[in-house]
Write an enzyme that holds these catalytic residues in place. Structure first.
Site, mmCIF file in Angstrom:
data_model
loop_
_atom_site.group_PDB
_atom_site.id
_atom_site.type_symbol
_atom_site.label_atom_id
_atom_site.label_comp_id
_atom_site.label_asym_id
_atom_site.label_seq_id
_atom_site.Cartn_x
_atom_site.Cartn_y
_atom_site.Cartn_z
ATOM 1 N N HIS A 67 0.846 -1.206 0.000
ATOM 2 C CA HIS A 67 0.000 0.000 0.000
ATOM 3 C C HIS A 67 0.880 1.254 0.000
ATOM 4 C CE1 HIS A 67 -3.272 2.711 1.140
ATOM 5 N NE2 HIS A 67 -4.094 1.739 0.820
ATOM 6 N N GLU A 127 -1.961 -0.464 -5.984
ATOM 7 C CA GLU A 127 -1.844 -1.736 -5.271
ATOM 8 C C GLU A 127 -2.000 -2.915 -6.223
ATOM 9 O OE1 GLU A 127 -4.570 -1.378 -1.556
ATOM 10 O OE2 GLU A 127 -4.914 0.360 -2.820
#
Ligand SMILES: *[C@@H]1O[C@H](CO)[C@@H](O)[C@H](O)[C@H]1NC(C)=O
Ligand SMILES: *[C@@H]1O[C@H](CO)[C@@H](O)[C@H](O)[C@H]1NC(C)=O
Ligand SMILES: *[C@@H]1O[C@H](CO)[C@@H](O)[C@H](O)[C@H]1NC(C)=O
Ligand SMILES: *[C@@H]1O[C@H](CO)[C@@H](O)[C@H](O)[C@H]1NC(C)=O
Ligand SMILES: *[C@@H]1O[C@H](CO)[C@@H](O)[C@H](O)[C@H]1NC(C)=O
Ligand SMILES: *[C@@H]1O[C@H](CO)[C@@H](O)[C@H](O)[C@H]1NC(C)=O
Ligand SMILES: *[C@@H]1O[C@H](CO)[C@@H](O)[C@H](O)[C@H]1NC(C)=O
Ligand SMILES: *[C@@H]1O[C@H](CO)[C@@H](O)[C@H](O)[C@H]1NC(C)=O
Ligand SMILES: *[C@@H]1O[C@H](CO)[C@@H](O)[C@H](O)[C@H]1NC(C)=O
Ligand SMILES: *[C@@H]1O[C@H](CO)[C@@H](O)[C@H](O)[C@H]1NC(C)=O
Ligand SMILES: *[C@@H]1O[C@H](CO)[C@@H](O)[C@H](O)[C@H]1NC(C)=O
Ligand SMILES: *[C@@H]1O[C@H](CO)[C@@H](O)[C@H](O)[C@H]1NC(C)=O
Length: 392
Positions: A194, A353
């Protein structure tokens, strides 16, 4: 695969026996960070969430730029109130779980909710993996490996999961390998990195935002439809040619369509921008090798000239344009432009992501159980990615 899983089991057992690397005295530095590097790339990592906290790349003028968001001090991650999942590994199940529940083999499980007035679970719950300190099991000059043992029942998830996260630098490349084993029961597993990017290190005098970066996702003609709180509703949507979600037909600036009324609601109710899970469709072109088959995404900035090409074995790609930032989160001492507030403004970053289809555990008709649910007898969960940097 049997062989790999056997090797991993041995590794896991070794870690449980408090393995200490032959020489792990290289780190951490005074800020609590572990450095790894290779030609043209230098990164700093911390045990908290197995997070990246700094990534230095030389720009087109040879100036070193720190192009990820984070904090200066490793111990600050554990005390930060807002916790925006800065650079960590969300787990054991990344993104959102509808109604904080799922069914495996007819058994309904309930996990800890932590978002939207407790209507769903985001990134593994209130004490997900990126709220915990991983163990550093190995650290060399160009590689670091973290491990975590996630107990049976933690956050409501069934069974124990043991995971290894290895980051390795090779010339101009950050390589990521994530492996996880469900050791006792069938359980959902989905991991990701992330990382928040600002390819200008907030030093662009013209703008502190990322809206002028150019994004290309050549395999992403489709995306997952979501409701007003970003929970998948089962629908797969087309990213029609020239629509606001068309980043596949040609490269486009992140902000290119920000004046289009079509962008309102694109990241949830009343939200303008992107917080979207794009599918990565490659198999139709025949067998592919994720390392050589071309990037699933490319992002570049005109100001620094820095470009990132993301290669991965994963079948989905989430893009978040940082609409939730509001000038509260500080930037690091390695970043910024003199005279401008030292904070992350709205749209001041991009999160990208690599992952699988989000909340597939609640969409059985997508038939992605093999990529989302893992048990002791199954192949391990594996995620691989290479983030390759160049300057234009
Ligand atoms: C481990 O590495 C450090 C720094 O690289 C060095 O100073 C130290 O002597 C090494 N220790 C052993 C036991 O090899
Ligand atoms: C950037 O360039 C300087 C000068 O050549 C060099 O010392 C440094 O290691 C480079 N930084 C990276 C991250 O490659
Ligand atoms: C690091 O952060 C912690 C927690 O916020 C704080 O107590 C400590 O003083 C900081 N250390 C430095 C060197 O800034
Ligand atoms: C949501 O979860 C609750 C229990 O937490 C359950 O009673 C309810 O049936 C679930 N709702 C849906 C729509 O699945
Ligand atoms: C969440 O659930 C509550 C009731 O449990 C409901 O009132 C509320 O509207 C739901 N949605 C959001 C976005 O909070
Ligand atoms: C993680 O480790 C740091 C450094 O040892 C410590 O200050 C912090 O409290 C730990 N955080 C958690 C959540 O355990
Ligand atoms: C950003 O791009 C727009 C066109 O999309 C352009 O008008 C503007 O000048 C650019 N700003 C910067 C700071 O590059
Ligand atoms: C799911 O949400 C999308 C909007 O994101 C909408 O276009 C679609 O009709 C919805 N599908 C269902 C089945 O509700
Ligand atoms: C989005 O931006 C691109 C590039 O400027 C443009 O070609 C396209 O027409 C725009 N789409 C919408 C819906 O505004
Ligand atoms: C969305 O915006 C409208 C108009 O400003 C407002 O009435 C409504 O309450 C907002 N909805 C949410 C969920 O914030
Ligand atoms: C990048 O800069 C060039 C030269 O200034 C300009 O022509 C081009 O439009 C810019 N592209 C983007 C994406 O900002
Ligand atoms: C800014 O965002 C933070 C973190 O989400 C939030 O706590 C704060 O209330 C927001 N501030 C404003 C002025 O909206």
């Amino acid at each position: 695969m049997m062989k790999l899983s056997a090797v991993i089991s041995i590794l896991a057992a070794t870690a449980l026996a408090q393995y200490s690397a032959p020489n792990d005295t290289i780190g951490p530095n005074a800020d609590g960070k572990y450095e790894i590097s290779a030609e043209g790339i230098r990164g700093l990592f911390i045990p908290y969430g197995a997070s990246i906290s700094n990534l230095f790349i030389n720009d087109t003028n040879g100036i070193e730029r720190d192009i990820v968001l984070g904090f200066d001090n490793a111990s600050h991650y554990s005390v930060d109130q807002f916790h925006p999942h800065l650079g960590g590994v969300p787990g054991r199940y990344a993104n959102r779980i509808k109604n904080s529940s799922f069914v495996i083999d007819g058994v309904e499980y309930h996990v800890e909710p932590n978002e939207n007035n407790n209507n769903d679970t985001l990134h593994g719950g209130p004490d997900g993996w990126d709220y915990r300190n991983f163990t550093v099991v190995a650290h060399t000059s160009d590689s670091i490996t973290f491990s975590i043992v996630d107990p049976d029942g933690k956050e409501g998830f069934p069974g124990e999961v043991i995971s290894y996260i290895t980051y390795t630098m090779t010339p101009h490349t950050w390589n990521i390998k994530m492996v996880a084993l469900a050791t006792t029961k069938k359980t959902p597993i989905m991991l990701s990195s992330h990382t928040y990017w600002n390819l200008d290190a907030f030093a662009n005098p013209d703008t502190p935002t990322a809206l002028n970066y150019t994004l290309h996702m050549p395999y992403s003609g489709q995306r997952i439809g979501t409701d007003g709180i970003l929970i998948p509703n089962g629908t797969i949507l087309p990213n029609e040619l020239y629509s606001v979600n068309d980043f596949w037909s040609s490269p486009k600036q992140i902000g290119a369509n920000f004046t289009s009324p079509d962008l309102l609601g694109n990241c949830g109710t009343n939200c303008t921008g992107y917080d979207t899970c794009y599918l990565v469709n490659r198999a139709q072109n025949g067998p592919y090798d994720w390392r050589s088959g071309g990037p699933v995404a490319s992002l570049s900035s005109n100001f620094t000239g820095i470009q990132i090409d993301i290669f991965t074995d994963q079948d989905a790609f989430q893009v978040y344009s940082c609409g939730g930032q509001n000038g509260t989160l500080p930037i690091k001492s390695t970043q910024g432009y003199e005279g401008r507030p030292r904070v992350v403004e709205q749209f001041g970053c991009i999160v990208m992501e690599v992952e699988d289809w989000i909340d597939a555990i609640n969409q059985p008709e997508w038939q992605r159980d093999k990529k989302n649910i893992f048990g002791p007898g199954d192949d391990p969960y594996v995620l691989e990615a290479a983030y390759v940097f160049s300057v234009n």
